[in-house]
Design an enzyme around this catalytic site. Structure first.
Site, PDB file in Angstrom:
ATOM      1  N   VAL A  79       0.992  -1.125   0.079  1.00 14.34           N
ATOM      2  CA  VAL A  79      -0.008   0.127   0.034  1.00 14.34           C
ATOM      3  C   VAL A  79       0.874   1.257  -0.042  1.00 14.34           C
ATOM      4  O   VAL A  79       1.842   1.322   1.093  1.00 14.34           O
ATOM      5  CB  VAL A  79      -0.920  -0.038   1.124  1.00 14.34           C
ATOM      6  CG1 VAL A  79      -1.943   1.271   1.289  1.00 14.34           C
ATOM      7  CG2 VAL A  79      -1.696  -1.355   1.469  1.00 14.34           C
ATOM      8  N   ARG A 107      -3.114  13.342   1.510  1.00 16.01           N
ATOM      9  CA  ARG A 107      -4.011  14.152   1.704  1.00 16.01           C
ATOM     10  C   ARG A 107      -5.000  14.483   1.066  1.00 16.01           C
ATOM     11  O   ARG A 107      -5.796  15.602   1.041  1.00 16.01           O
ATOM     12  CB  ARG A 107      -3.517  15.346   2.352  1.00 16.01           C
ATOM     13  CG  ARG A 107      -2.301  15.299   3.569  1.00 16.01           C
ATOM     14  CD  ARG A 107      -2.859  14.482   4.781  1.00 16.01           C
ATOM     15  NE  ARG A 107      -1.912  14.661   5.869  1.00 16.01           N
ATOM     16  CZ  ARG A 107      -1.330  13.270   6.314  1.00 16.01           C
ATOM     17  NH1 ARG A 107      -1.460  12.284   5.293  1.00 16.01           N
ATOM     18  NH2 ARG A 107      -0.303  13.392   7.165  1.00 16.01           N
ATOM     19  N   GLY A 115      -7.390  11.944  -0.066  1.00 10.76           N
ATOM     20  CA  GLY A 115      -8.281  10.596  -0.054  1.00 10.76           C
ATOM     21  C   GLY A 115      -8.107   9.540  -0.849  1.00 10.76           C
ATOM     22  O   GLY A 115      -9.016   8.579  -0.877  1.00 10.76           O
ATOM     23  N   LEU A 116      -7.039   9.159  -1.435  1.00 13.98           N
ATOM     24  CA  LEU A 116      -6.524   8.193  -2.076  1.00 13.98           C
ATOM     25  C   LEU A 116      -6.354   6.927  -1.259  1.00 13.98           C
ATOM     26  O   LEU A 116      -6.793   5.790  -1.769  1.00 13.98           O
ATOM     27  CB  LEU A 116      -5.083   8.544  -2.666  1.00 13.98           C
ATOM     28  CG  LEU A 116      -5.262   9.431  -3.744  1.00 13.98           C
ATOM     29  CD1 LEU A 116      -3.810   9.451  -4.577  1.00 13.98           C
ATOM     30  CD2 LEU A 116      -6.314   9.552  -4.777  1.00 13.98           C
ATOM     31  N   GLN A 175      -7.912   6.185   1.530  1.00 18.31           N
ATOM     32  CA  GLN A 175      -9.351   5.855   1.857  1.00 18.31           C
ATOM     33  C   GLN A 175     -10.215   5.232   0.732  1.00 18.31           C
ATOM     34  O   GLN A 175     -10.672   4.208   0.695  1.00 18.31           O
ATOM     35  CB  GLN A 175     -10.000   7.085   2.209  1.00 18.31           C
ATOM     36  CG  GLN A 175      -9.620   7.766   3.550  1.00 18.31           C
ATOM     37  CD  GLN A 175     -10.904   8.422   4.160  1.00 18.31           C
ATOM     38  OE1 GLN A 175     -11.804   8.106   4.224  1.00 18.31           O
ATOM     39  NE2 GLN A 175     -10.200   9.731   4.599  1.00 18.31           N
ATOM     40  N   TYR A 189      -3.701   2.139  10.355  1.00 18.78           N
ATOM     41  CA  TYR A 189      -4.939   1.198  10.012  1.00 18.78           C
ATOM     42  C   TYR A 189      -6.088   1.114  10.939  1.00 18.78           C
ATOM     43  O   TYR A 189      -7.036   0.493  10.621  1.00 18.78           O
ATOM     44  CB  TYR A 189      -4.441  -0.159   9.692  1.00 18.78           C
ATOM     45  CG  TYR A 189      -3.530  -0.084   8.183  1.00 18.78           C
ATOM     46  CD1 TYR A 189      -4.082   0.044   7.066  1.00 18.78           C
ATOM     47  CD2 TYR A 189      -2.152   0.086   8.280  1.00 18.78           C
ATOM     48  CE1 TYR A 189      -3.614   0.106   5.943  1.00 18.78           C
ATOM     49  CE2 TYR A 189      -1.543   0.271   7.330  1.00 18.78           C
ATOM     50  CZ  TYR A 189      -2.133   0.329   5.977  1.00 18.78           C
ATOM     51  OH  TYR A 189      -1.547   0.470   4.805  1.00 18.78           O
TER      52      TYR A 189
END
Length: 435
Positions: free
Chosen positions: A85, A93, A95-96, A98, A126
């Site tokens: 990841v 910052r 939203g990628l 999420q 996490y």
């Protein structure tokens, strides 16, 4: 279906593998080393990778997963092992992450995987996605000659030291590792050829001045060859009962040797094998310290040490667990005591898990209890978040201990004690390798 933020889109990564790796290099500050890349196999299943592309057609974020079968108390469950990841530093910052986690949840559920698990590069990330820290491991630093308690049969085992040769030792390592972790929650095995190969590679750049990896095996006498693993040493001795992968790093100071033994992995199928391996590793000439791999908090070594205060101990979070399909996950595992409990669960990211559930054990299976989990309108005995259920899922965390921290609320007196007794398991959970 999850959509990424405006200006981004999800794309298949399998035909753009180098771009995929480049995002993680940027995210983690890593560099490509051609001599390492040439020998270390890529373990990814490219059908389980996904990238986020920006408006200019560049990868801005990536993630992948492994199809694991994770041991859970008394059983095993299909598990999506989240990995690789990363988000480019110039796209943070937005939203990628999420969006990628939501896509990971959806894809895992569509494959019938009710649980996700990971090793967290940063422990603070996490939990907000519902992953709970479900296990710890310990790493010990011991002085050479640390005394061990006696174990019957240890001296009868045959010990053999060799340079590690994956072609010769791969099957032995795999078979013993599987048997050594039998019954231990979290003990994920390496079920593909590429994962097994990756575990045994040893490029010079990883040695940090140490010798090439060596393997020490302990075997039963040839007459006692029929046993748990069904494997034999290359020389044809009896059944292999344990192994350790290790290297020594040579050091001298003022004419005195001060070498360190660093253990990559040790696995033993019984107490005698564990004792024989540790006795050998703790008494190698010209060494002064031994550094263990990650061990379960109740590993045999922690019981064998005569003076546990003589060690330096580092406790660290191990595997993290996220329940994706709550009723399927909770009914997949077994319970150590009978239980009839109504849980009020909060889950902001997967609303299908939220609400009240009745967890009721029905039958007993070899001393463990099978549970049914179904929706109910009955009043809750306990209120808890999905993160805390994930933490307790492998049997290594106490739900009752979460109450003083405000992470579990008891509505029926005694419910948390009963839940803790049922969720806990005799063996501490651990995964012996990270992915």
């Amino acid at each position: 279906m999850t959509t990424p933020p405006a200006g981004y889109r999800f794309v298949d990564a399998k035909d753009r593998q180098e771009e995929f790796f480049d995002v993680d290099r940027m995210a983690f500050g890593m560099t490509s080393e051609p001599e390492v890349d040439a020998v270390v196999p890529v373990t990814l299943d490219w059908d389980r990778t996904l990238a986020v592309e920006d408006a200019r057609g560049r990868f801005a974020g990536v993630h992948a997963s492994f199809p694991f079968t994770m041991p859970v108390p008394g059983a095993a469950v299909r598990t999506s092992g989240l990995t690789w990841v990363g988000v480019r530093p110039d796209h943070r910052r937005r939203g990628l992450l999420q969006a990628m986690i939501s896509a990971h949840f959806e894809r895992s559920l569509s494959r019938g995987e009710p649980v996700s698990a990971l090793f967290a590069a940063e422990a603070g990330i996490y939990g907000r996605f519902g992953y709970g820290s479900a296990a710890d491991d310990v790493r010990l630093t011991l002085d050479r000659g640390a005394a061990l308690r006696d174990v019957a049969g240890s001296s009868d085992l045959t010990l053999r030291l060799d340079p590690l040769d994956p072609a010769v030792h791969g099957d032995v390592v795999d078979a013993v590792h599987r048997e050594a972790g039998r019954g231990r929650p979290g003990w994920i095995t390496r079920d593909t050829e590429v994962l097994r190969a990756r575990h045994l590679v040893d490029p010079p750049a990883w040695r940090r001045g140490g010798e090439p990896l060596r393997i020490v095996t302990v075997s039963a006498p040839a007459a006692d060859a029929a046993g748990a693993t069904g494997t034999r040493t290359p020389a044809g001795e009896g059944e292999v009962r344990g192994y350790a992968l290790f290297r020594r790093t040579e050091r001298w100071e003022h004419g005195r040797a001060g070498s360190t033994v660093t253990i990559r992995e040790l696995a033993a199928v019984d107490a005698a094998a564990a004792h024989r391996l540790w006795s050998f590793l703790l008494d190698l000439d010209l060494t002064v310290t031994v550094e263990t791999a990650m061990l379960a908090v109740d590993d045999a070594l922690t019981h064998l040490l005569v003076d546990p205060r003589s060690t330096t101990t580092r406790l660290q979070d191990n595997v993290w667990v996220r329940l994706l399909d709550l009723p399927a996950a909770l009914s997949a595992r077994r319970y150590a005591a009978p239980l009839d409990l109504v849980l009020d669960v909060t889950d902001d990211r997967l609303p299908a898990n939220a609400g009240t559930w009745r967890l009721r054990t029905t039958t007993s299976d070899a001393g463990a209890h099978v549970a049914e989990v179904e929706r109910t309108s009955a009043p809750a005995d306990v209120s808890v978040g999905v993160r805390e259920l994930g933490a307790a899922y492998l049997g290594g965390r106490s739900l009752a201990a979460m109450q003083p921290a405000g992470l579990a609320v008891e509505h029926t007196p005694g419910a948390l004690v009963a839940a803790t007794a049922a969720f806990r398991w005799p063996l501490a959970p651990v995964c012996s390798w990270g992915w």
